[in-house]
Design a protein around this motif. Structure first.
Motif, PDB file in Angstrom:
ATOM      1  N   GLU A  94     -14.607 -16.194  -7.897  1.00 25.78           N
ATOM      2  CA  GLU A  94     -13.044 -16.319  -6.857  1.00 25.78           C
ATOM      3  C   GLU A  94     -12.073 -15.562  -6.798  1.00 25.78           C
ATOM      4  OE1 GLU A  94     -12.698 -19.715  -5.304  1.00 25.78           O
ATOM      5  OE2 GLU A  94     -14.210 -19.838  -6.226  1.00 25.78           O
ATOM      6  N   LYS A  95     -12.696 -14.071  -7.344  1.00 30.00           N
ATOM      7  CA  LYS A  95     -12.116 -12.980  -7.419  1.00 30.00           C
ATOM      8  C   LYS A  95     -12.287 -12.278  -6.250  1.00 30.00           C
ATOM      9  CE  LYS A  95      -9.889 -10.264 -10.268  1.00 30.00           C
ATOM     10  NZ  LYS A  95      -8.583 -10.254  -9.588  1.00 30.00           N
ATOM     11  N   LEU A  96     -11.542 -11.481  -5.000  1.00 27.64           N
ATOM     12  CA  LEU A  96     -12.029 -10.596  -4.420  1.00 27.64           C
ATOM     13  C   LEU A  96     -12.203  -9.370  -4.765  1.00 27.64           C
ATOM     14  CD1 LEU A  96      -9.723 -10.464  -1.077  1.00 27.64           C
ATOM     15  CD2 LEU A  96     -10.937  -8.532  -3.089  1.00 27.64           C
ATOM     16  N   SER A  97     -13.303  -8.855  -4.146  1.00 29.88           N
ATOM     17  CA  SER A  97     -14.308  -7.369  -5.137  1.00 29.88           C
ATOM     18  C   SER A  97     -13.188  -6.725  -4.185  1.00 29.88           C
ATOM     19  CB  SER A  97     -15.441  -8.178  -5.368  1.00 29.88           C
ATOM     20  OG  SER A  97     -16.485  -8.098  -4.582  1.00 29.88           O
ATOM     21  N   GLY A  98     -13.805  -6.523  -2.952  1.00 28.80           N
ATOM     22  CA  GLY A  98     -13.708  -5.438  -2.247  1.00 28.80           C
ATOM     23  C   GLY A  98     -13.855  -5.857  -0.715  1.00 28.80           C
ATOM     24  N   LEU A  99     -13.712  -4.441  -0.055  1.00 27.58           N
ATOM     25  CA  LEU A  99     -12.636  -4.410   2.301  1.00 27.58           C
ATOM     26  C   LEU A  99     -14.006  -3.278   1.902  1.00 27.58           C
ATOM     27  CD1 LEU A  99      -9.607  -4.810   1.638  1.00 27.58           C
ATOM     28  CD2 LEU A  99     -10.761  -6.602   1.152  1.00 27.58           C
ATOM     29  N   ILE A 100     -14.729  -4.044   2.823  1.00 25.77           N
ATOM     30  CA  ILE A 100     -15.870  -3.269   3.980  1.00 25.77           C
ATOM     31  C   ILE A 100     -15.255  -2.884   5.364  1.00 25.77           C
ATOM     32  CG2 ILE A 100     -17.619  -3.285   1.938  1.00 25.77           C
ATOM     33  CD1 ILE A 100     -18.926  -4.730   4.149  1.00 25.77           C
ATOM     34  N   ASP A 101     -16.006  -2.574   6.074  1.00 23.75           N
ATOM     35  CA  ASP A 101     -15.741  -2.132   7.545  1.00 23.75           C
ATOM     36  C   ASP A 101     -14.693  -1.508   8.099  1.00 23.75           C
ATOM     37  OD1 ASP A 101     -16.618  -1.813  10.434  1.00 23.75           O
ATOM     38  OD2 ASP A 101     -17.522  -3.947  10.145  1.00 23.75           O
ATOM     39  N   PHE A 102     -14.653  -0.478   7.724  1.00 25.44           N
ATOM     40  CA  PHE A 102     -13.336   0.344   7.963  1.00 25.44           C
ATOM     41  C   PHE A 102     -13.129   0.477   9.622  1.00 25.44           C
ATOM     42  CE2 PHE A 102     -10.566  -0.730   4.976  1.00 25.44           C
ATOM     43  CZ  PHE A 102     -10.893  -1.025   3.710  1.00 25.44           C
ATOM     44  N   TYR A 103     -14.275   0.447  10.695  1.00 29.08           N
ATOM     45  CA  TYR A 103     -14.648   1.348  11.727  1.00 29.08           C
ATOM     46  C   TYR A 103     -13.905   0.215  13.200  1.00 29.08           C
ATOM     47  CZ  TYR A 103     -18.183   2.827   8.069  1.00 29.08           C
ATOM     48  OH  TYR A 103     -18.310   3.646   7.000  1.00 29.08           O
ATOM     49  N   PHE A 104     -12.763  -0.042  12.815  1.00 29.00           N
ATOM     50  CA  PHE A 104     -12.194  -0.550  13.907  1.00 29.00           C
ATOM     51  C   PHE A 104     -10.497  -0.097  13.009  1.00 29.00           C
ATOM     52  CE2 PHE A 104     -15.299  -3.656  15.383  1.00 29.00           C
ATOM     53  CZ  PHE A 104     -15.535  -3.250  16.947  1.00 29.00           C
ATOM     54  N   ALA A 105     -10.367   0.184  12.044  1.00 27.45           N
ATOM     55  CA  ALA A 105      -9.050   0.645  11.612  1.00 27.45           C
ATOM     56  C   ALA A 105      -8.085   1.750  12.308  1.00 27.45           C
ATOM     57  CB  ALA A 105      -8.961   1.031  10.239  1.00 27.45           C
ATOM     58  N   CYS A 106      -7.253   1.137  12.782  1.00 27.55           N
ATOM     59  CA  CYS A 106      -6.555   2.184  13.771  1.00 27.55           C
ATOM     60  C   CYS A 106      -4.826   2.035  13.347  1.00 27.55           C
ATOM     61  CB  CYS A 106      -6.206   2.049  14.968  1.00 27.55           C
ATOM     62  SG  CYS A 106      -6.126  -0.126  14.910  1.00 27.55           S
ATOM     63  N   ASP A 107      -3.821   2.428  13.958  1.00 28.44           N
ATOM     64  CA  ASP A 107      -2.216   2.335  13.754  1.00 28.44           C
ATOM     65  C   ASP A 107      -2.200   1.506  14.658  1.00 28.44           C
ATOM     66  OD1 ASP A 107      -2.863   5.479  12.999  1.00 28.44           O
ATOM     67  OD2 ASP A 107      -1.246   4.678  12.627  1.00 28.44           O
ATOM     68  N   ASP A 108      -1.559   0.227  13.720  1.00 34.68           N
ATOM     69  CA  ASP A 108      -1.104  -0.806  15.272  1.00 34.68           C
ATOM     70  C   ASP A 108      -0.199  -1.851  14.327  1.00 34.68           C
ATOM     71  OD1 ASP A 108      -0.822  -2.264  17.621  1.00 34.68           O
ATOM     72  OD2 ASP A 108      -2.974  -2.635  18.081  1.00 34.68           O
TER      73      ASP A 108
ATOM     74  N   PHE B  53     -11.520   7.393   9.666  1.00 27.69           N
ATOM     75  CA  PHE B  53     -13.019   6.228   8.771  1.00 27.69           C
ATOM     76  C   PHE B  53     -12.547   6.397   7.820  1.00 27.69           C
ATOM     77  CE2 PHE B  53     -14.278   5.240  13.502  1.00 27.69           C
ATOM     78  CZ  PHE B  53     -13.212   4.287  14.108  1.00 27.69           C
ATOM     79  N   LEU B  54     -13.498   7.571   7.278  1.00 28.22           N
ATOM     80  CA  LEU B  54     -13.570   8.320   5.839  1.00 28.22           C
ATOM     81  C   LEU B  54     -12.561   8.700   5.080  1.00 28.22           C
ATOM     82  CD1 LEU B  54     -17.055  10.142   7.963  1.00 28.22           C
ATOM     83  CD2 LEU B  54     -16.623   7.499   6.358  1.00 28.22           C
ATOM     84  N   GLY B  55     -11.841   9.288   6.381  1.00 27.09           N
ATOM     85  CA  GLY B  55     -10.694   9.641   4.766  1.00 27.09           C
ATOM     86  C   GLY B  55      -9.781   8.646   4.356  1.00 27.09           C
ATOM     87  N   LEU B  56      -9.638   7.546   5.546  1.00 22.19           N
ATOM     88  CA  LEU B  56      -9.130   6.485   5.097  1.00 22.19           C
ATOM     89  C   LEU B  56      -9.477   5.387   3.952  1.00 22.19           C
ATOM     90  CD1 LEU B  56      -6.331   4.288   5.468  1.00 22.19           C
ATOM     91  CD2 LEU B  56      -7.887   2.915   7.291  1.00 22.19           C
ATOM     92  N   MET B  57     -11.106   5.738   3.958  1.00 23.96           N
ATOM     93  CA  MET B  57     -11.573   4.659   2.903  1.00 23.96           C
ATOM     94  C   MET B  57     -10.886   5.741   1.733  1.00 23.96           C
ATOM     95  SD  MET B  57     -14.961   3.689   3.827  1.00 23.96           S
ATOM     96  CE  MET B  57     -15.442   4.091   5.734  1.00 23.96           C
ATOM     97  N   GLY B  58     -11.300   6.882   1.623  1.00 24.99           N
ATOM     98  CA  GLY B  58     -10.617   7.731   0.406  1.00 24.99           C
ATOM     99  C   GLY B  58      -9.694   7.470  -0.025  1.00 24.99           C
ATOM    100  N   HIS B  59      -8.803   7.607   0.898  1.00 25.02           N
ATOM    101  CA  HIS B  59      -7.413   7.458   1.138  1.00 25.02           C
ATOM    102  C   HIS B  59      -6.892   6.504   0.396  1.00 25.02           C
ATOM    103  CE1 HIS B  59      -2.914   7.558   1.335  1.00 25.02           C
ATOM    104  NE2 HIS B  59      -3.086   6.777   1.513  1.00 25.02           N
ATOM    105  N   LEU B  60      -7.406   5.125   0.926  1.00 23.74           N
ATOM    106  CA  LEU B  60      -7.006   3.250   0.452  1.00 23.74           C
ATOM    107  C   LEU B  60      -7.856   3.306  -1.344  1.00 23.74           C
ATOM    108  CD1 LEU B  60      -7.466   1.419   2.866  1.00 23.74           C
ATOM    109  CD2 LEU B  60      -5.635   1.777   2.225  1.00 23.74           C
ATOM    110  N   ALA B  61      -9.100   4.003  -1.190  1.00 18.84           N
ATOM    111  CA  ALA B  61      -9.066   3.846  -3.017  1.00 18.84           C
ATOM    112  C   ALA B  61      -8.741   4.190  -4.190  1.00 18.84           C
ATOM    113  CB  ALA B  61     -11.271   4.372  -2.340  1.00 18.84           C
ATOM    114  N   ASN B  62      -8.029   5.782  -3.588  1.00 16.11           N
ATOM    115  CA  ASN B  62      -6.989   6.370  -4.243  1.00 16.11           C
ATOM    116  C   ASN B  62      -5.801   5.864  -4.817  1.00 16.11           C
ATOM    117  OD1 ASN B  62      -8.734   9.049  -4.776  1.00 16.11           O
ATOM    118  ND2 ASN B  62      -7.438   9.736  -3.269  1.00 16.11           N
ATOM    119  N   LYS B  63      -5.748   4.417  -4.100  1.00 17.06           N
ATOM    120  CA  LYS B  63      -4.536   4.074  -4.322  1.00 17.06           C
ATOM    121  C   LYS B  63      -4.787   2.519  -4.642  1.00 17.06           C
ATOM    122  CE  LYS B  63      -1.061   5.810  -1.931  1.00 17.06           C
ATOM    123  NZ  LYS B  63       0.005   5.792  -1.629  1.00 17.06           N
ATOM    124  N   GLY B  64      -6.682   2.561  -5.173  1.00 21.84           N
ATOM    125  CA  GLY B  64      -6.318   1.210  -5.789  1.00 21.84           C
ATOM    126  C   GLY B  64      -7.224   0.151  -5.088  1.00 21.84           C
TER     127      GLY B  64
END
Ligand SMILES: Nc1ncnc2c1ncn2[C@@H]1O[C@H](COP(=O)(O)OP(=O)(O)O)[C@@H](O)[C@H]1O
Ligand SMILES: N[C@@H](CCOP(=O)(O)O)C(=O)O
Length: 320
Positions: A204-218, A65-76
């Motif tokens: 009106e602008k989306l500013s961020g996504l949180i709560d990646f604790y169900f993230a998975c491959d599917d 989960f924590l690695g994914l947040m870092g990866h996604l943030a690096n990708k913008g």
């Protein structure tokens, strides 16, 4: 409110000494959330979120989960970043729980999203899918059909207390899912819980996504189906076609759905509705009332399951 574990000021102050966040000025438990205990921290260097991981989060999954947040943030992708301690670790222990500090995201979650917000969410979801495609870690979905079955085995005997006839209704659904759940669709990293409380907007602008604790491959289209459930139904349980159209158009402006993904949407949306009904039902029956936890109503998702069962064509969701 979700604060399952209380944290004393002294132990928090000592814990924070291990992180480059300055001195603790104030902290408070956060009312929103369901799964973990969250605290808003104000320190001499700014604001942070402290999360203590609770019931459904396996400690072994935290690096994903924590690695994914870092990866996604690096990708913008705008999402929180875990703060690394002075000793190079990210996961600590506080009040006997695994604990992490993440950066604070500005923005507000919406109580009454409009179609324009649904379009933004669809687009952000597709961007997340593309950004996650080269993430090196994997995590099977613990809440796929086998996981649903475990929850159902634990809740089935008392299901009719919540809605008469529910046990027979869900038994029949399981038979359908176990026979016809789609398998050969595009898949990769999905958020798996992108509800309105996990998406922040500034104006009106989306500013961020949180709560990646169900993230998975599917399946990517399963994530789309979850967003249709979470964003495009009204309080009276009617599906808002304008919101559905906007969400799907937003998604497809970044990642067009294949014909097979489109055809699978009714089954995926039905499965996703069952998944959220089941976690809610399990919690409804097992989490004690009162205290600092607000339980979510499983019947909202029984209504969605019934809606999806009656769908005859994916165009009913707003697909052109
Ligand atoms: N990085 C963040 N920035 C700002 N607020 C946050 C952040 N992470 C969590 N929150 C706040 O904490 C609440 C609960 O967080 P969430 O991750 O959804 O908890 P849970 O996993 O328990 O459902 C959110 O609704 C939001 O108000
Ligand atoms: N979104 C789920 C519950 C999980 O809570 P979250 O605060 O982590 O989104 C639901 O609505 O059942």
């Amino acid at each position: 409110m979700a604060v399952y574990t209380d944290v004393a000021e002294g132990e928090l102050g000592a814990f924070l000494k291990h992180y480059p966040v300055g001195d603790l000025l104030s902290y408070k438990g956060i009312a929103e959330g369901t799964e973990n205990s969250n605290f808003l921290l104000h320190t001499s260097s700014g604001s942070y979120i402290l999360t203590l991981y609770e019931k459904r989060v396996e400690k072994a999954d935290l690096p994903f989960f924590l690695g994914l947040m870092g990866h996604l943030a690096n990708k913008g992708v705008s999402c929180p970043l875990p703060v690394t301690a002075h000793d190079g670790t990210v996961i600590g222990t506080l009040a006997g729980r695994p604990a992490v500090i993440i950066t604070f995201l500005e923005g507000l979650s919406l109580r009454r999203p409009a179609a324009t917000h649904c379009a933004e969410v669809g687009k952000a979801l597709a961007e997340l899918h593309l950004a996650g495609a080269d993430f090196s870690m994997t995590r099977p979905n613990a809440l796929a059909i086998d996981g649903w079955r475990k929850l159902w085995n634990a809740a089935r005997d008392r299901a009719d207390e919540v809605e008469p006839g529910l046990a027979a209704e869900v038994d029949a659904d399981f038979a359908d899912f176990e026979r016809s759940w789609p398998k050969d669709l595009p898949q990769g990293i999905i958020h798996a819980d992108l509800f309105p409380d996990n998406v922040f907007f500034l104006g009106e602008k989306l500013s961020g996504l949180i709560d990646f604790y169900f993230a998975c491959d599917d399946l990517y289209a399963y994530d789309v189906a979850t967003c249709l459930n979470a964003w495009c139904f009204e309080k009276d349980f009617s599906f808002n076609l304008t919101k559905g159209k906007a969400m799907l158009a937003g998604y497809q402006s970044v990642r067009p759905l294949s014909d097979q993904e489109k055809a699978a949407l009714p089954m995926l949306a039905r499965g996703s509705a069952l998944r959220f009904m089941l976690t809610r039902l399990y919690d409804w029956l097992t989490v004690p009332n009162g205290g600092l936890v607000t339980k979510r109503d499983p019947t909202e998702y029984i209504r969605r399951m019934r809606f999806h069962r009656a769908i005859r064509s994916p165009s009913e969701y707003g697909l052109a």
